[in-house]
Design a protein around this motif. Structure first.
Motif, PDB file in Angstrom:
ATOM      1  N   VAL A   1      -0.517 -47.496  10.054  1.00 16.61           N
ATOM      2  CA  VAL A   1      -0.034 -46.922  11.249  1.00 16.61           C
ATOM      3  C   VAL A   1      -0.654 -45.525  11.372  1.00 16.61           C
ATOM      4  O   VAL A   1      -0.698 -45.497  12.782  1.00 16.61           O
ATOM      5  N   SER A   2      -1.046 -44.865  10.428  1.00 19.37           N
ATOM      6  CA  SER A   2      -1.907 -43.565  10.645  1.00 19.37           C
ATOM      7  C   SER A   2      -2.949 -44.100  11.326  1.00 19.37           C
ATOM      8  O   SER A   2      -3.505 -43.223  12.438  1.00 19.37           O
ATOM      9  N   ARG A   3      -3.573 -45.179  11.054  1.00 22.16           N
ATOM     10  CA  ARG A   3      -4.909 -45.447  11.867  1.00 22.16           C
ATOM     11  C   ARG A   3      -4.753 -45.865  13.194  1.00 22.16           C
ATOM     12  O   ARG A   3      -5.619 -45.424  14.105  1.00 22.16           O
ATOM     13  N   VAL A   4      -3.602 -46.582  13.468  1.00 14.42           N
ATOM     14  CA  VAL A   4      -3.429 -46.661  14.854  1.00 14.42           C
ATOM     15  C   VAL A   4      -3.153 -45.344  15.560  1.00 14.42           C
ATOM     16  O   VAL A   4      -3.498 -44.975  16.922  1.00 14.42           O
ATOM     17  N   LEU A   5      -2.252 -44.415  14.971  1.00 13.89           N
ATOM     18  CA  LEU A   5      -1.881 -43.394  15.649  1.00 13.89           C
ATOM     19  C   LEU A   5      -3.242 -42.650  16.085  1.00 13.89           C
ATOM     20  O   LEU A   5      -3.327 -41.930  17.013  1.00 13.89           O
ATOM     21  N   ASN A   6      -4.274 -42.559  15.165  1.00 11.75           N
ATOM     22  CA  ASN A   6      -5.557 -41.892  15.084  1.00 11.75           C
ATOM     23  C   ASN A   6      -6.432 -42.691  15.823  1.00 11.75           C
ATOM     24  O   ASN A   6      -7.758 -42.200  15.894  1.00 11.75           O
ATOM     25  N   HIS A   7      -6.324 -43.837  16.446  1.00 10.72           N
ATOM     26  CA  HIS A   7      -7.497 -44.617  17.008  1.00 10.72           C
ATOM     27  C   HIS A   7      -8.528 -44.937  16.137  1.00 10.72           C
ATOM     28  O   HIS A   7      -9.570 -44.978  16.685  1.00 10.72           O
ATOM     29  N   HIS A   8      -8.227 -45.343  14.918  1.00  7.39           N
ATOM     30  CA  HIS A   8      -9.436 -45.794  14.040  1.00  7.39           C
ATOM     31  C   HIS A   8      -9.622 -47.034  14.338  1.00  7.39           C
ATOM     32  O   HIS A   8      -9.013 -47.697  14.719  1.00  7.39           O
ATOM     33  N   PRO A   9     -10.997 -47.417  14.255  1.00  8.56           N
ATOM     34  CA  PRO A   9     -11.713 -48.406  14.973  1.00  8.56           C
ATOM     35  C   PRO A   9     -11.177 -49.535  14.080  1.00  8.56           C
ATOM     36  O   PRO A   9     -10.944 -50.795  14.577  1.00  8.56           O
ATOM     37  N   TYR A  10     -11.300 -49.473  12.660  1.00  6.96           N
ATOM     38  CA  TYR A  10     -10.748 -50.693  11.730  1.00  6.96           C
ATOM     39  C   TYR A  10      -9.463 -51.119  11.563  1.00  6.96           C
ATOM     40  O   TYR A  10      -8.804 -50.888  10.638  1.00  6.96           O
ATOM     41  N   VAL A  11      -8.669 -51.454  12.793  1.00 10.32           N
ATOM     42  CA  VAL A  11      -7.305 -52.091  12.372  1.00 10.32           C
ATOM     43  C   VAL A  11      -7.542 -53.326  13.851  1.00 10.32           C
ATOM     44  O   VAL A  11      -7.911 -53.314  14.793  1.00 10.32           O
ATOM     45  N   SER A  12      -7.134 -54.396  13.034  1.00 10.64           N
ATOM     46  CA  SER A  12      -7.211 -55.763  13.627  1.00 10.64           C
ATOM     47  C   SER A  12      -5.939 -55.663  14.849  1.00 10.64           C
ATOM     48  O   SER A  12      -5.168 -54.937  14.787  1.00 10.64           O
ATOM     49  N   GLU A  13      -6.363 -56.448  16.100  1.00  8.36           N
ATOM     50  CA  GLU A  13      -5.579 -56.208  17.242  1.00  8.36           C
ATOM     51  C   GLU A  13      -4.025 -56.711  16.976  1.00  8.36           C
ATOM     52  O   GLU A  13      -3.176 -55.931  17.478  1.00  8.36           O
TER      53      GLU A  13
END
Lengths: 320, 320
Positions: free
Chosen positions: B18-30
């Motif tokens: 969730v944090s990655r999504v919030l911070n637009h981290h590249p490594y999150v699957s669609e």
DNA sequence: TCTTGCTCTGAAACGCGTTTCATAAACTAA
DNA sequence: TTAGTTTATGAAACGCGTTTCAGAGCAAGA
């Protein structure tokens, strides 16, 4: 960087006790308190304010939205707000919007994010329903009549005071009365316009669109007003001016052009700003600093909401 | 109020994701990203900004210290700072000091508390050693020459530009030259005074204390200056004025009193503010908006410190 | 086939002060 | 003396997002 845990350990107490010392809680024995203070000194301890904010869920930051911070009207309002903020140990975040919607939205977003504990909107551009959407995120205080809602406000009865001013001019024998406002749109302008119309109706006076001046904010705008007036065949005999600043500008121009005030043109200002006193301008005093204080108090007042109407006071000087 | 944990659970992922999504981290699957976004929507999730601040150890808040925010000089500076702040996703906390020490200390205290990430001091009242004490708490950026220190700054060579301006007036044949400054004390005033003295010395001109005007900040201060000048038996033939605002005030007064500019009194302003263009005032352009941008960039620049000197540019118009 | 190097994900540690709850001791009133 | 306060203190929960570390899966190159 030392934290509260380190200090606790050094002082031989629990973090709770350190926290109590930090917050001046009464139930701490003198010796432990001394030990904690010594430890804080030694460790060069600095409280992490962000941890405090997270823990308390508040930031002691209050947002203030103004269109221009350089205008004396808002300057005085801010002064009152700042005085009270200082007293209550709050800091201000100033949003100068220039009446741009986006800047106002920024402030609302910060309220939503709880980066500010409350928002004081001194003059808004956004429609009311948009403001309302943000009410659930934190207190919003405004400068307009919000009776019947749960929004706190401190405001001047602009309709009533404008009407009162017009009556005063009328009682002094003036019949050709014009007025100067700031924004053409805006809640306060609407109220004043209505008051003017009602006044004309009451005394069966004709409406002359030439007698209405918009975009009067600053000293220099007074010149534009007077330029238009001097070109008129049938100019107004008196002007009701929503800001002393503009009244001062007009008066200055009158002096330069050897126009007698009030004989050729009477001027009635608003606010009772310092310049009005210096230049002996008759005006309706609006206690802006006091309004600022109240706005701030309302912003941090818990639970309840309140609406406070502020009375204006006629200050008779030499321009009417 | 839902937190990141709730969202993670709803979306069937970990809080890290969730944090990655919030911070637009590249490594999150669609698909996970979509699930998270859906969950956030459903839960009406709002990121707790104070938790972010605590975690990151910064607030994305930059303090800006100015004596008056209503003065066009600082207004333009603030504009530049604000532009860049917006671009870099920072917010500003404005400290208007009115040159009161306490207000400046408040700003420094906020830096110490890490409630602001950096502090931009546009004009200071505190002695330098006091500022220095706070350098260890966070970046401080100023508008004066700090070469040889590790403090970042963007500044105008006030000595050089004042001298240049005096030379220009001299080259135009003026010998009786006066000048108007804001504060009598202050680093910039010192530099300008020195430049003036050096100029007099260079051309073997006598110093006339009557030709020096202090406390010239605003339009209206121009009147005081002209009042004093008209009373002089031997008035200056040219004035170097450290603010276009004041120059405009003087020029306005000259027009009212039918004094020919530049024949009876030449005016050379500083800043190239909008009003200088409108009123055709010859001036030395200081790119204030640009300086503001640079100040902000320096405030958030990591590690290094830099000093940048800004060149001024003579804009010849009709008052010299 | 075996490395090497991305891509993607989660568990857990981290930042740090406040506050509640439980408990103990000291004191007051009945 | 007993019951009821008040004072004093610590353990632990709480507020919540970020980031590191470890590991799995997969693809490209050797």
């Amino acid at each position: 960087m030392a934290n509260i845990k380190d200090v606790a350990q050094m002082a031989g107490v629990s973090v709770a006790t350190v926290s109590r010392v930090l917050n001046h809680h009464p139930y701490v024995s003198e010796d432990k308190k001394a030990a904690v203070l010594r430890a804080m000194e030694q460790a060069n301890y600095n409280r992490n304010i962000n941890a405090v904010h997270l823990s308390k869920g508040q930031t002691n930051l209050i947002g203030v939205v103004v269109p221009f911070s350089n205008h004396p009207y808002f300057g005085l309002l801010i002064e009152g707000i700042a005085n009270e903020a200082l007293r209550q140990n709050y800091k201000l975040v100033l949003f100068q919007t220039n009446y741009e919607t986006d800047r106002e939205l920024e402030a609302l977003a910060m309220l939503k994010d709880k980066q500010i504990d409350a928002l004081i909107i001194c003059s808004r551009i956004s429609p009311w329903h948009l403001i309302e959407e943000y009410l659930s995120y934190g207190p919003i205080v405004v400068c307009e009549n919000t009776r019947g809602t749960n929004v706190s406000s401190t405001f001047v009865d602009h309709y009533g005071s404008f009407f009162q001013a017009l009556e005063y001019l009328h009682s002094k024998g003036y019949r050709k009365i014009g007025y100067c406002l700031g924004r053409e749109m805006g809640a306060n302008s609407d109220l004043r316009r209505t008051a003017y119309q009602d006044f004309l109706q009451k005394y069966k006076l004709a409406f002359n669109p030439n007698f209405v001046f918009y975009n009067c904010f600053n000293f220099e705008d007074g010149e534009h007003v007077l330029n238009r007036i001097t070109e008129m065949e049938s100019p107004p005999a008196a002007l009701l001016i929503s800001s002393d600043q503009v009244a001062a500008g007009i008066l200055t121009c009158c002096k330069v052009r050897d126009m007698a005030v009030p004989d050729q043109l009477a001027l009635l200002g608003f606010d009772n700003q310092p310049i009005a006193k210096i230049m002996n301008i008759t005006t309706l005093e609006i206690p802006l600093v006091e309004i600022g204080r109240k706005l701030f108090a309302q912003a941090i007042e818990e639970g309840i909401s309140s609406q406070e109407e502020i009375a204006v006071k006629l200050i008779e000087r030499q321009t009417v």
